[in-house]
Scaffold this active site. Sequence first.
Site, mmCIF file in Angstrom:
data_model
loop_
_atom_site.group_PDB
_atom_site.id
_atom_site.type_symbol
_atom_site.label_atom_id
_atom_site.label_comp_id
_atom_site.label_asym_id
_atom_site.label_seq_id
_atom_site.Cartn_x
_atom_site.Cartn_y
_atom_site.Cartn_z
ATOM 1 N N ASN A 98 3.737 -4.881 -23.252
ATOM 2 C CA ASN A 98 3.858 -3.511 -23.754
ATOM 3 C C ASN A 98 4.661 -3.538 -25.052
ATOM 4 O OD1 ASN A 98 4.108 -0.781 -24.148
ATOM 5 N ND2 ASN A 98 5.526 -0.431 -22.442
ATOM 6 N N TRP A 99 3.940 -3.514 -26.154
ATOM 7 C CA TRP A 99 4.608 -3.627 -27.468
ATOM 8 C C TRP A 99 5.365 -2.353 -27.844
ATOM 9 C CZ3 TRP A 99 0.471 -6.235 -31.179
ATOM 10 C CH2 TRP A 99 0.224 -7.534 -30.731
ATOM 11 N N LYS A 100 5.130 -1.281 -27.114
ATOM 12 C CA LYS A 100 5.756 0.009 -27.443
ATOM 13 C C LYS A 100 5.475 0.348 -28.929
ATOM 14 C CE LYS A 100 8.869 -0.704 -23.621
ATOM 15 N NZ LYS A 100 10.178 -0.535 -23.015
ATOM 16 N N HIS A 136 4.817 5.602 -17.700
ATOM 17 C CA HIS A 136 5.940 4.739 -18.087
ATOM 18 C C HIS A 136 7.233 5.567 -18.106
ATOM 19 C CE1 HIS A 136 8.618 2.257 -20.482
ATOM 20 N NE2 HIS A 136 7.865 1.238 -20.118
ATOM 21 N N GLU A 193 9.197 -0.248 -12.100
ATOM 22 C CA GLU A 193 10.092 -0.477 -13.247
ATOM 23 C C GLU A 193 11.136 0.627 -13.261
ATOM 24 O OE1 GLU A 193 8.181 0.191 -17.098
ATOM 25 O OE2 GLU A 193 8.142 2.235 -16.375
ATOM 26 N N GLY A 224 15.113 -2.216 -20.900
ATOM 27 C CA GLY A 224 15.953 -2.305 -22.097
ATOM 28 C C GLY A 224 17.383 -2.679 -21.748
ATOM 29 N N SER A 231 13.328 -5.766 -18.480
ATOM 30 C CA SER A 231 14.168 -6.870 -18.984
ATOM 31 C C SER A 231 13.732 -8.250 -18.512
ATOM 32 C CB SER A 231 15.633 -6.618 -18.634
ATOM 33 O OG SER A 231 16.072 -5.419 -19.232
ATOM 34 N N GLY A 284 8.438 -5.751 -22.056
ATOM 35 C CA GLY A 284 8.639 -4.995 -23.289
ATOM 36 C C GLY A 284 9.127 -5.918 -24.391
#
Length: 251
Positions: free
Chosen positions: A9-11, A95, A165, A171, A210, A231
């Site tokens: 997930n490149w966001k 998400h 998640e 993060g 993470s 991520g």
Amino acid sequence: MSKALVIANWKMNPATFKEAKALLAATKKAADKSKCPVVVAPPTVFLRDLAASVRGKSVSFGLQHGRAEEEGAHTGDTSMLQARDSKASYVIIGHAERRGQGETDADTRAKVAAALKAGLTPILCIGETSRGADGAYLDIVATQLATGLADVPATRLPRVIVVYEPLWTIGASTTMRPHDMHEMAIFIRKTAVGIFGEVGHKLRVLYGGSVNAENVRAMLGEGAIDGLLVGRASTDGTAFAALLHAIVAKR
Ligand code: PGA
């Protein structure tokens, strides 16, 4: 266990299409080498061109955020059919970062149904925002699961992916403890069996939050999961290659 599915997930990264092409090239090389199936969810504006540039089956593509309606006055949004037409095969739904901006369980329910109708594999994200000692998070997770999957016929459950998640591990500096993920994976599958019957055992459950090259082995080894949603570590070609290598490396 078959090879873990890894969702990158490149966001809202990287900044330019040029960088996205370079990151995709590194990602594909690592996917080919490890033979881990990888789903890249790039920024929507890059999706079609990136998907068109890839040969082979090691990397497929996902939409990060879609809308349930098929068309209409929804400024800035993307429909499941448009994602499919852009060669996405997956869509991330619910998400934590979108729930934080108002996405509800009712929205996820409509989106999961719309995704299946459009021929996309829904990736339903569930998880509590914080965890107290009273076990209330279990009710939250069960409700997110039951509502998100409310319109899925039992026969189609194996088409669905669920990612646990919790917001407090996204993060962050580390994952949750793999043993605790093991408990959550059992809880999620048990809840699915309660709703769908025996086919609930076939629900694919992934973990996100993470994950990196250092902790991925422990999570896959002990977490009772079928894969991961990554991520930050997916937006750096070297870090992502190290992560896939750690999954397949012989001990
Ligand atoms: P992260 O993101 O790997 O950067 O923590 C994970 C996620 O969005 O689930």
